[in-house]
Design a protein around this motif. Structure first.
Motif, PDB file in Angstrom:
ATOM      1  N   THR A  98      66.253  -6.457 -58.660  1.00 60.52           N
ATOM      2  CA  THR A  98      66.737  -7.535 -57.804  1.00 60.52           C
ATOM      3  C   THR A  98      65.617  -8.137 -56.945  1.00 60.52           C
ATOM      4  N   ARG A  99      64.452  -7.499 -56.957  1.00 59.58           N
ATOM      5  CA  ARG A  99      63.294  -8.036 -56.238  1.00 59.58           C
ATOM      6  C   ARG A  99      62.152  -8.201 -57.236  1.00 59.58           C
ATOM      7  N   LYS A 100      60.964  -7.829 -56.810  1.00 58.04           N
ATOM      8  CA  LYS A 100      59.807  -7.893 -57.708  1.00 58.04           C
ATOM      9  C   LYS A 100      59.279  -6.475 -57.942  1.00 58.04           C
ATOM     10  N   SER A 140      54.915  -0.759 -65.956  1.00 60.46           N
ATOM     11  CA  SER A 140      55.731  -1.903 -66.371  1.00 60.46           C
ATOM     12  C   SER A 140      55.877  -2.886 -65.222  1.00 60.46           C
ATOM     13  N   CYS A 141      55.747  -4.184 -65.556  1.00 67.76           N
ATOM     14  CA  CYS A 141      55.918  -5.237 -64.554  1.00 67.76           C
ATOM     15  C   CYS A 141      57.040  -6.204 -64.916  1.00 67.76           C
ATOM     16  N   THR A 142      57.782  -5.908 -65.971  1.00 67.47           N
ATOM     17  CA  THR A 142      58.843  -6.804 -66.393  1.00 67.47           C
ATOM     18  C   THR A 142      60.069  -6.680 -65.494  1.00 67.47           C
ATOM     19  N   ASN A 143      60.777  -7.776 -65.307  1.00 67.84           N
ATOM     20  CA  ASN A 143      61.957  -7.788 -64.455  1.00 67.84           C
ATOM     21  C   ASN A 143      63.146  -7.103 -65.116  1.00 67.84           C
ATOM     22  N   LYS A 144      63.117  -7.005 -66.449  1.00 66.57           N
ATOM     23  CA  LYS A 144      64.206  -6.372 -67.200  1.00 66.57           C
ATOM     24  C   LYS A 144      63.617  -5.306 -68.130  1.00 66.57           C
ATOM     25  N   PRO A 145      63.217  -4.164 -67.583  1.00 67.32           N
ATOM     26  CA  PRO A 145      62.612  -3.112 -68.425  1.00 67.32           C
ATOM     27  C   PRO A 145      63.635  -2.456 -69.345  1.00 67.32           C
ATOM     28  N   VAL A 189      70.550  -3.763 -61.159  1.00 65.75           N
ATOM     29  CA  VAL A 189      71.839  -4.301 -61.584  1.00 65.75           C
ATOM     30  C   VAL A 189      71.821  -4.600 -63.084  1.00 65.75           C
ATOM     31  N   ASN A 190      72.954  -5.061 -63.599  1.00 65.36           N
ATOM     32  CA  ASN A 190      73.090  -5.442 -65.018  1.00 65.36           C
ATOM     33  C   ASN A 190      72.613  -4.330 -65.951  1.00 65.36           C
TER      34      ASN A 190
END
Length: 206
Positions: A73-75, A102-107, A157-158
């Motif tokens: 939900t953040r970075k 990992s730097c992806t928002n959806k790992p 989330v998700n």
């Protein structure tokens, strides 16, 4: 009389079929429950142990194993992992020295194989993603760019849990009573700083 007997037989067959289907559903009741236990704070985040419990009575997660994914939900970034890894590192170009895992928002996370070196394992990890009924699979994750207290940290989330030829639907991430742990000598009890729980129900075979 003959028609009446035929009707009774059909009724019995339908009832047996319904009973069998109901019985099969009952046998497979249960779910995949994921618990996210925050164990310690770091200068920019936290270290957590993530555990998937297979509470299904007869349904295994077969090879090549489970996958988990979520959205930050953040970075947030994942500095390091033990017992599992993400499938993609993502864009970490903003980091000049220490490179995150990992730097992806959806790992998307996968389990490590059984022959993983011992220093890269934690308890209940490294089964190649195979998860039999009544067992659990775990990994450790160090998260950065995250809150570093119970007031500032944010839940992912998700959440999604996938398995070969099986489709699951996961509910929202919920804050629950912190998990309690008993030391190996059973003389001391500790507890997580916070615990989040996600319940994933089997939807259908694919």
């Amino acid at each position: 009389m003959e028609s009446l007997l035929s009707a009774v037989i059909v009724l019995l067959l339908v009832s047996f079929s319904c009973f069998t289907s109901s019985e099969a559903l009952t046998r497979n009741k249960g779910n995949i429950t994921v618990k996210w236990d925050l164990m310690s704070w770091t200068p920019d985040g936290y270290v957590a142990v993530v555990t998937a419990y297979n509470y299904q009575k007869q349904r295994s997660i077969p090879s090549p194993g489970w996958k988990m994914s979520w959205r930050w939900t953040r970075k947030e970034v994942i500095w390091s992992m033990v017992g599992a890894q993400t499938t993609k590192q993502g864009d970490c170009s903003m980091f000049n020295e220490n490179m995150p895992h990992s730097c992806t928002n959806k790992p998307t996370v996968v389990d490590l194989p059984p022959k993983t070196p011992f220093n890269q394992q934690i308890a209940n990890c490294c089964k190649g993603g195979v998860l039999k009924p009544g067992l659990e699979s775990a990994f450790q994750i160090s998260v950065g760019n995250a809150g570093d207290s119970v007031k500032t940290v944010r839940m992912p989330v998700n959440f999604m849990f996938t398995a070969p030829k099986q489709q699951y639907i996961c509910g929202p991430t919920k804050k629950v009573t912190p998990t309690r742990f008993i030391t190996a000598d059973k003389r001391r009890m500790t507890r997580a700083l916070m615990t989040w729980k996600i319940t994933c129900d089997f939807h259908k075979a694919t």
